[in-house]
Design an enzyme around this catalytic site. Sequence first.
Site, PDB file in Angstrom:
ATOM      1  N   PRO B 281      18.016  -3.177 -32.566  1.00 11.29           N
ATOM      2  CA  PRO B 281      16.740  -3.714 -32.066  1.00 11.29           C
ATOM      3  C   PRO B 281      16.942  -4.429 -30.733  1.00 11.29           C
ATOM      4  O   PRO B 281      17.624  -5.446 -30.681  1.00 11.29           O
ATOM      5  CB  PRO B 281      16.325  -4.707 -33.157  1.00 11.29           C
ATOM      6  CG  PRO B 281      17.616  -5.085 -33.829  1.00 11.29           C
ATOM      7  CD  PRO B 281      18.594  -3.980 -33.649  1.00 11.29           C
ATOM      8  N   ASP B 451      20.697  -7.144 -27.543  1.00  8.88           N
ATOM      9  CA  ASP B 451      20.589  -6.949 -28.984  1.00  8.88           C
ATOM     10  C   ASP B 451      19.931  -8.206 -29.572  1.00  8.88           C
ATOM     11  O   ASP B 451      20.521  -9.283 -29.566  1.00  8.88           O
ATOM     12  CB  ASP B 451      22.003  -6.750 -29.549  1.00  8.88           C
ATOM     13  CG  ASP B 451      21.990  -6.481 -31.042  1.00  8.88           C
ATOM     14  OD1 ASP B 451      20.951  -6.724 -31.682  1.00  8.88           O
ATOM     15  OD2 ASP B 451      23.046  -6.035 -31.542  1.00  8.88           O
ATOM     16  N   HIS B 452      18.711  -8.070 -30.066  1.00  5.36           N
ATOM     17  CA  HIS B 452      17.986  -9.266 -30.498  1.00  5.36           C
ATOM     18  C   HIS B 452      18.499  -9.834 -31.804  1.00  5.36           C
ATOM     19  O   HIS B 452      18.085 -10.900 -32.237  1.00  5.36           O
ATOM     20  CB  HIS B 452      16.475  -8.981 -30.602  1.00  5.36           C
ATOM     21  CG  HIS B 452      15.633 -10.197 -30.374  1.00  5.36           C
ATOM     22  ND1 HIS B 452      15.695 -11.313 -31.183  1.00  5.36           N
ATOM     23  CD2 HIS B 452      14.727 -10.502 -29.406  1.00  5.36           C
ATOM     24  CE1 HIS B 452      14.850 -12.221 -30.756  1.00  5.36           C
ATOM     25  NE2 HIS B 452      14.252 -11.763 -29.656  1.00  5.36           N
ATOM     26  N   ARG B 453      19.442  -9.144 -32.442  1.00  8.20           N
ATOM     27  CA  ARG B 453      20.003  -9.723 -33.655  1.00  8.20           C
ATOM     28  C   ARG B 453      20.848 -10.945 -33.308  1.00  8.20           C
ATOM     29  O   ARG B 453      21.008 -11.855 -34.106  1.00  8.20           O
ATOM     30  CB  ARG B 453      20.877  -8.687 -34.383  1.00  8.20           C
ATOM     31  CG  ARG B 453      20.075  -7.552 -34.987  1.00  8.20           C
ATOM     32  CD  ARG B 453      20.975  -6.484 -35.528  1.00  8.20           C
ATOM     33  NE  ARG B 453      21.804  -5.899 -34.482  1.00  8.20           N
ATOM     34  CZ  ARG B 453      22.751  -4.989 -34.701  1.00  8.20           C
ATOM     35  NH1 ARG B 453      22.989  -4.569 -35.935  1.00  8.20           N
ATOM     36  NH2 ARG B 453      23.445  -4.501 -33.712  1.00  8.20           N
ATOM     37  N   ILE B 454      21.441 -10.916 -32.090  1.00 11.65           N
ATOM     38  CA  ILE B 454      22.296 -12.051 -31.727  1.00 11.65           C
ATOM     39  C   ILE B 454      21.811 -12.793 -30.485  1.00 11.65           C
ATOM     40  O   ILE B 454      22.017 -13.978 -30.350  1.00 11.65           O
ATOM     41  CB  ILE B 454      23.767 -11.597 -31.528  1.00 11.65           C
ATOM     42  CG1 ILE B 454      23.839 -10.417 -30.557  1.00 11.65           C
ATOM     43  CG2 ILE B 454      24.411 -11.255 -32.871  1.00 11.65           C
ATOM     44  CD1 ILE B 454      25.251 -10.061 -30.142  1.00 11.65           C
TER      45      ILE B 454
END
Lengths: 584, 479
Positions: B281, B451-454
């Site tokens: 994502p 990376d929007h997870r991090i």
Amino acid sequence: LSSIFSLSPDRSLFLTMQSAVALPFSQTPLTRPSRLLGSTGSIFSTPRSLRFCGLRREAFCSSPSTHLTLRSDRVRIPSTRFKVSAAATTNGAPPPKSFDYDLIIIGAGVGGHGAALHAVEKGLKTAIIEGDVVGGTCVNRGCVPSKALLAVSGRMRELQNEHHMKSFGLQVSAAGYDRQGVADHANNLATKIRNNLTNSMKALGVDILTGFGSVLGPQKVKYGKDNIITAKNIIIATGSVPFVPKGIEVDGKTVITSDHALKLESVPDWIAIVGSGYIGLEFSDVYTALGSEVTFIEALDQLMPGFDPEISKLAQRVLINPRKIDYHTGVFASKITPAKDGKPVMIELIDAKTKEHKDTLEVDAALIATGRAPFTNGLGLENVNVVTQRGFIPVDERMRVIDGNGKLVPNLYCIGDANGKLMLAHAASAQGISVVEQVTGRDHVLNHLSIPAACFTHPEISMVGLTEPQAREKGETEGFKVSVAKTSFKANTKALAENEGEGIAKMIYRPDNGEILGVHIFGLHAADLIHEASNAIALGTRIQDIKLAVHAHPTLSEVLDELFKAAKVEGHATTKTVSEKVAV
Amino acid sequence: MAASSSFLSTASLSNPKSTISFASSVSPAPIPSLRRVVFRSPSSHRRVMTVRSKIREIFMPALSSTMTEGKIVSWIKTEGEKLAKGESVVVVESDKADMDVETFYDGYLAAIVVGEGETAPVGAAIGLLAETEAEIEEAKNKAASKPSSSAVVPSPPPATSSPAPAIAQPSPAAAASDGPRKTVATPHAKKLAKQHKVDIGSVAGTGPFGRITASDVEAAAGIAPTVTPPPPPPPPAAAPTPTAKATTTSSPPLLPDASIVPFTAMQSAVSKNMIESLSVPTFRVGYPVNTDALDALYEKVKPKGVTMTALLAKAAGMALAQHPVVNASCKDGKSFSYNSNINVAVAVAINGGLITPVLQDADKLDLYLLSQKWKELVGKARNKQLQPHEYNSGTFTLSNLGMFGVDRFDAILPPGQGAIMAVGASKPTVVADKDGFFSVKNKMLVNVTADHRIVYGADLAAFLQTFAKIVENPDSLTL
């Protein structure tokens, strides 16, 4: 042996010729008195005789006594020549005897042209008969147009070599070519040289007779339909045609000879070249530069037979391996069928030794470069009882024609490809000059070992004299030591400035007396560089003398300078001082 | 790597192209050279650490830096012959010269693995050397059991994986008759196949009369065909979002004149990575950066060989040092992986492909070293000589299309990294300052995909702000 002939007769004939020449040579005393040599040198010091540097008058004299007679003979020469040159002013006037001409030359190729020019200079009333176009093979279908194509291929090669260009700091966008433009260049060059040749003969008063010439009888020639003329002496110089082995069907489009290829009517994607001698090599250079892929078919086990093995090995690394070329060696092309009915050109390969079928190639075109066959049919040789040998007219070392009984035919000579001694244009010309010298009262034997040869690939290959194996064999049988000196183009400033350091020069010589036996060059402008060596061989110049000569710096000629200097001639070999004899 | 058992041996030039000149009335004297032949004791790496059996493999030496394979010109010694230290054993032809290969051991030439006239890649065993006569047999057995796959035999292997119907042929000669169609390959195709170790029998020919051409081999080897002009450099790692549809098999039928060009190995790798990137994502944040100062600095350091790429990589590296999360990655979807080094990968288009050479420790190395390193990497990339660690160790990617006049674009995040920066062209732009004065400044738009997870929006914005500050006050870059 026949297999060798069928493949590259031109070169293998050179080899047989050399062994023939080696015979009289072998009678030469091993230690030729160098003082005598010195005296011959002084005879040659007149500038006039220096002009014929390719011609070695006393050839290989067998004993000092003959030498002496030759000498006295030579002393008389200036007077004879004086008379002759006086006669030259009367060229065109009827000759003393009832002949139409002093000299008739059948064939106006380079050999005939050379002979004609020299004959006029010697005061002979001369006619030249040509059944086709003036210039013969060399000018119209050989050396000349091929040089035009090679000039193009050299430039293409350079422009396409991005790395090479970059190393100069040059930027060139993708190089392309226009096939017709390239073909026109070759054709225009041939036309220009042909006109030059024709004009030079016309200007000197050589009668150019058009029509097919043949020998009617002694001193009698027919040309055209029924023109009969007589001459004191006749020279046959009818040359050669491309040799096509049987089983090969030449259609002039997809299966071609050099005659067709030089017109450059097409540039096939993939072309097989049968024969890897001079002709094949030069065409491989042209075709690969223009984008073709090439497959060589060679009957011998090695590519480039006839070249010095070391040179051909290096040449293969530079001219074959990195290019889009593969090869089949030790095979004959037993059958070649032109492309038709939607099928490509089919080439059947058989093993050269076992004759077993080996492979079938499918290519877009095939170039037959298996050498050249003499063009001697319909010459009326039967009228003078001459029997050709595989088409070649047998001659002695003075180019005098030998008849079927092994006797000399008086007043009939044969020069050039038709006699097969050395199938090179300049050799034909030298032979023609030699004949004219003889018929004007000066005995002359041409030293074929001093005739250079060149292959105009990129880079070029050139050679004169013996190859290393030939020299070693000769040394062994005659009991002299053979040494080899080598220099690299990598060490030459000019070559490096051109970014063309690839190449070597190699000299084979006798360390005991400094005689040059052979020189082989592979590298930039090798064809132009060889003449210093060939002249040295022709004039009998020894290494210990020529190594003192000065070469301009920086030039490619320094490659040879270094070569001479690298040779180790044993100390006791006497050095004659050249400088004293040169008229300043 | 059994370093303890590698030894050097001298070799003499028998065909000295590199020597300036020499004259010889005997054979040329051996010229010592730096070229070396490596003998390795195979037992030391097959069995652990013991050098009990003194059977050594004779390896194809690398006679020049460009040599990849060598041809055995001749074996000077025959099998079973005794060798004394310093004697020539074999003559090897490289792309440059013929060399006599000498031994540094006494012993026996136990077995010849690669025969005369055959070629073997550099490093392949070409023969076995036994220390004692007794070991000759053992060595021979070893040689016999050794699959001689390393040796490239001149004749084509009899059983190739040819797709032609398997009809038992009595002999290869018979196959040449009008039976099943034999493979026809052009000289260049054969050369390329050998060079790239492609089995020519397995290549499908698309040339005239079904022959295998150079481009067929190149396609099979996964190299960009050299004949087609290089297409305009594709946007590095920034193809406009390839959709999943592209991969589905229901591709529309080809238009009549369309041609199918298979992916090269590099293009396949790009394709695979792009598909993989879809599982991450991502989001994007753009930022305008004033480059007047940077441009001025560039003009100053350009003569010293500093490139814009090095300047940007250095700036990114320094900004990343302050924002480690942007330099991190998410490997498993459950954790942050913080990288200890800041390795800036820079996307480069090389004819028909895309590769990302990595400037390692971009934050630490000075500009000049970085520029030097960069030149070296680009050179290697062009020649396809990049080592894996030189293109896959990146922790952050920089993609610059500014030189084409692109003002802004959007990059795809390469798998395994947290963020990628897309740099547009620097253009004169009218700006109004806080006092309302208009002026013209050079502005460049950078756009980072992360990376929007991090990496969250604020992280990225802060990182960009730092980056902009560094670029706008670039003196720190030269420190």
